[in-house]
Design a protein around this motif. Structure first.
Motif, PDB file in Angstrom:
ATOM      1  N   ALA A  26      50.096  33.982  -8.364  1.00  0.00           N
ATOM      2  CA  ALA A  26      49.207  32.949  -7.832  1.00  0.00           C
ATOM      3  C   ALA A  26      47.749  33.277  -8.131  1.00  0.00           C
ATOM      4  CB  ALA A  26      49.422  32.791  -6.335  1.00  0.00           C
ATOM      5  N   ARG A  27      47.370  34.534  -8.001  1.00  0.00           N
ATOM      6  CA  ARG A  27      45.990  34.924  -8.307  1.00  0.00           C
ATOM      7  C   ARG A  27      45.684  34.713  -9.780  1.00  0.00           C
ATOM      8  NH1 ARG A  27      47.180  39.070  -4.465  1.00  0.00           N
ATOM      9  NH2 ARG A  27      47.799  40.504  -6.145  1.00  0.00           N
ATOM     10  N   ASP A  28      46.671  34.979 -10.633  1.00  0.00           N
ATOM     11  CA  ASP A  28      46.480  34.761 -12.067  1.00  0.00           C
ATOM     12  C   ASP A  28      46.285  33.277 -12.364  1.00  0.00           C
ATOM     13  OD1 ASP A  28      46.645  35.770 -14.927  1.00  0.00           O
ATOM     14  OD2 ASP A  28      48.313  34.341 -14.914  1.00  0.00           O
ATOM     15  N   LEU A  29      47.102  32.432 -11.746  1.00  0.00           N
ATOM     16  CA  LEU A  29      46.957  30.987 -11.923  1.00  0.00           C
ATOM     17  C   LEU A  29      45.615  30.513 -11.382  1.00  0.00           C
ATOM     18  CD1 LEU A  29      48.066  28.140 -12.539  1.00  0.00           C
ATOM     19  CD2 LEU A  29      49.106  28.167 -10.259  1.00  0.00           C
ATOM     20  N   LEU A  30      45.226  31.000 -10.236  1.00  0.00           N
ATOM     21  CA  LEU A  30      43.959  30.610  -9.624  1.00  0.00           C
ATOM     22  C   LEU A  30      42.787  30.863 -10.569  1.00  0.00           C
ATOM     23  CD1 LEU A  30      43.036  31.425  -5.936  1.00  0.00           C
ATOM     24  CD2 LEU A  30      41.359  31.671  -7.748  1.00  0.00           C
ATOM     25  N   GLY A  31      42.828  32.008 -11.243  1.00  0.00           N
ATOM     26  CA  GLY A  31      41.753  32.343 -12.166  1.00  0.00           C
ATOM     27  C   GLY A  31      41.654  31.407 -13.354  1.00  0.00           C
ATOM     28  N   ARG A  32      42.745  30.709 -13.679  1.00  0.00           N
ATOM     29  CA  ARG A  32      42.731  29.768 -14.796  1.00  0.00           C
ATOM     30  C   ARG A  32      42.350  28.357 -14.365  1.00  0.00           C
ATOM     31  NH1 ARG A  32      47.628  32.502 -15.814  1.00  0.00           N
ATOM     32  NH2 ARG A  32      48.878  30.652 -15.347  1.00  0.00           N
ATOM     33  N   ILE A  33      42.201  28.145 -13.052  1.00  0.00           N
ATOM     34  CA  ILE A  33      41.876  26.817 -12.541  1.00  0.00           C
ATOM     35  C   ILE A  33      40.453  26.729 -12.002  1.00  0.00           C
ATOM     36  CG2 ILE A  33      42.435  25.118 -10.746  1.00  0.00           C
ATOM     37  CD1 ILE A  33      45.352  25.986 -10.980  1.00  0.00           C
ATOM     38  N   ILE A  34      40.003  27.741 -11.279  1.00  0.00           N
ATOM     39  CA  ILE A  34      38.707  27.668 -10.607  1.00  0.00           C
ATOM     40  C   ILE A  34      37.568  27.631 -11.626  1.00  0.00           C
ATOM     41  CG2 ILE A  34      38.350  30.168 -10.360  1.00  0.00           C
ATOM     42  CD1 ILE A  34      37.401  29.503  -7.447  1.00  0.00           C
ATOM     43  N   ILE A  35      36.504  26.919 -11.281  1.00  0.00           N
ATOM     44  CA  ILE A  35      35.392  26.732 -12.214  1.00  0.00           C
ATOM     45  C   ILE A  35      34.414  27.901 -12.169  1.00  0.00           C
ATOM     46  CG2 ILE A  35      35.464  24.210 -12.255  1.00  0.00           C
ATOM     47  CD1 ILE A  35      33.196  24.265 -10.168  1.00  0.00           C
ATOM     48  N   ALA A  36      33.600  27.981 -13.217  1.00  0.00           N
ATOM     49  CA  ALA A  36      32.457  28.882 -13.290  1.00  0.00           C
ATOM     50  C   ALA A  36      31.187  28.042 -13.291  1.00  0.00           C
ATOM     51  CB  ALA A  36      32.542  29.755 -14.542  1.00  0.00           C
ATOM     52  N   GLU A  37      30.042  28.698 -13.210  1.00  0.00           N
ATOM     53  CA  GLU A  37      28.789  27.966 -13.088  1.00  0.00           C
ATOM     54  C   GLU A  37      28.508  27.065 -14.281  1.00  0.00           C
ATOM     55  OE1 GLU A  37      27.806  32.168 -14.496  1.00  0.00           O
ATOM     56  OE2 GLU A  37      29.202  31.166 -13.139  1.00  0.00           O
TER      57      GLU A  37
END
Length: 296
Positions: A98-109
């Motif tokens: 889940a943490r790996d998936l989260l990192g591919r979805i959440i935005i950066a600045e």
């Protein structure tokens, strides 16, 4: 469930809220009575209208006439991604996945615009979860059993040229399944009804909150399984206020994606809407790419 909020404000209030949702997610215009206009309606300054039932174009950024960074589409970017069926085999089963998936979805600045910077602290504690207590004060607790992973990133636009600081946060939460993510949205709705005034932390408050939800297929929502939005006033002991505040959340399968934006002096709700629509749209597109079934 969205009707609970709409009924409390009457039919005219529900129409106005529906248009606010359209402005957040579809960048559509409104008629004088608050009902959504057609697809040719113009959106907030610096944006272009999109067809009914589609989110704004994702990616890239520029500077619009609002004085704040106004997102625009990357060259060649698609204006929308259709709602694909969820591929349940891609759903994460463990916290690590889940943490790996989260990192591919959440935005950066950079997904929000060139004027948007990282705040300090930048990311929340991955082992903590925000909870609104009985006194309408936000606290943090350990992750509940229905959450595999969650993360919040904090951004800001510095005060400049007579305009106050803009605070933006992006949150992605991964549940075990669609039912659990749906209950998260239901709880968010209950919190607005229970606590129209909320204390974020010492010196920061939200006032006069109201909101509601649109399920897939309701009004102009054709891009998220459950669209929830709340708006109100933001008061900061250091910066003053009240200033506009808005928050939106979208859902695809076991994932919820949310953006909050708090204005400063001289910043309008329309300015915030651009960032909220852009950030939510980018994360939804990335969630669909990660968890949707391939066409064909």
């Amino acid at each position: 469930m969205g009707g609970l909020v709409g009924q409390s404000r009457g039919k005219a209030g529900l129409r106005a809220w529906g248009c606010a949702m359209a402005g957040l997610f579809l960048v559509a215009g409104c008629a004088d009575d608050g009902t959504p206009k057609g697809a040719a309606s113009s959106g907030p300054p610096g944006t272009s209208a999109t067809p009914s039932g589609t989110p704004p174009s994702a990616g890239g950024s520029g500077t619009g006439g609002t004085g704040a960074s106004t997102p625009t589409a990357r060259p060649g970017a698609a204006t929308a991604i259709p709602m694909p069926p969820l591929d349940e085999s891609k759903q994460p089963r463990t916290a690590a996945a889940a943490r790996d998936l989260l990192g591919r979805i959440i935005i950066a600045e950079q997904d929000l615009g060139p004027q948007v910077l990282r705040s300090t602290p930048f990311e929340s504690d991955p082992g903590r979860w925000p909870v609104l207590d009985e006194a309408c004060v936000w606290q943090t607790e350990g992750l509940p059993g229905d959450v595999l992973a969650t993360s919040t990133r904090h951004f800001h636009i510095p005060a400049k040229d007579g305009r106050g600081r803009v605070r933006i946060s992006a949150t992605v939460t991964i549940h075990h399944n669609r039912e659990e993510s749906g209950w998260e949205t239901a709880r968010a709705m209950e919190e607005v009804l229970r606590c129209p005034d909320q204390k974020l932390r010492e010196g920061e408050q939200l006032k006069s909150l109201w909101g509601g939800a649109l399920y897939l297929g309701e009004q102009l929502n054709a891009w998220t399984e459950d669209a929830f939005s709340e708006s109100g006033d933001y008061v900061n002991a250091q910066d003053g206020g009240p200033y506009p505040y808005t928050w939106s959340q979208a859902q695809f399968g076991p994932v919820t994606m949310a953006i909050s934006a708090k204005a400063g002096q001289g910043v309008t709700n329309e300015d915030l809407t651009v960032f909220v629509a852009q950030g939510t749209s980018v994360m939804m597109i990335q969630a669909k790419q990660q968890l949707g079934k391939a066409a064909g």
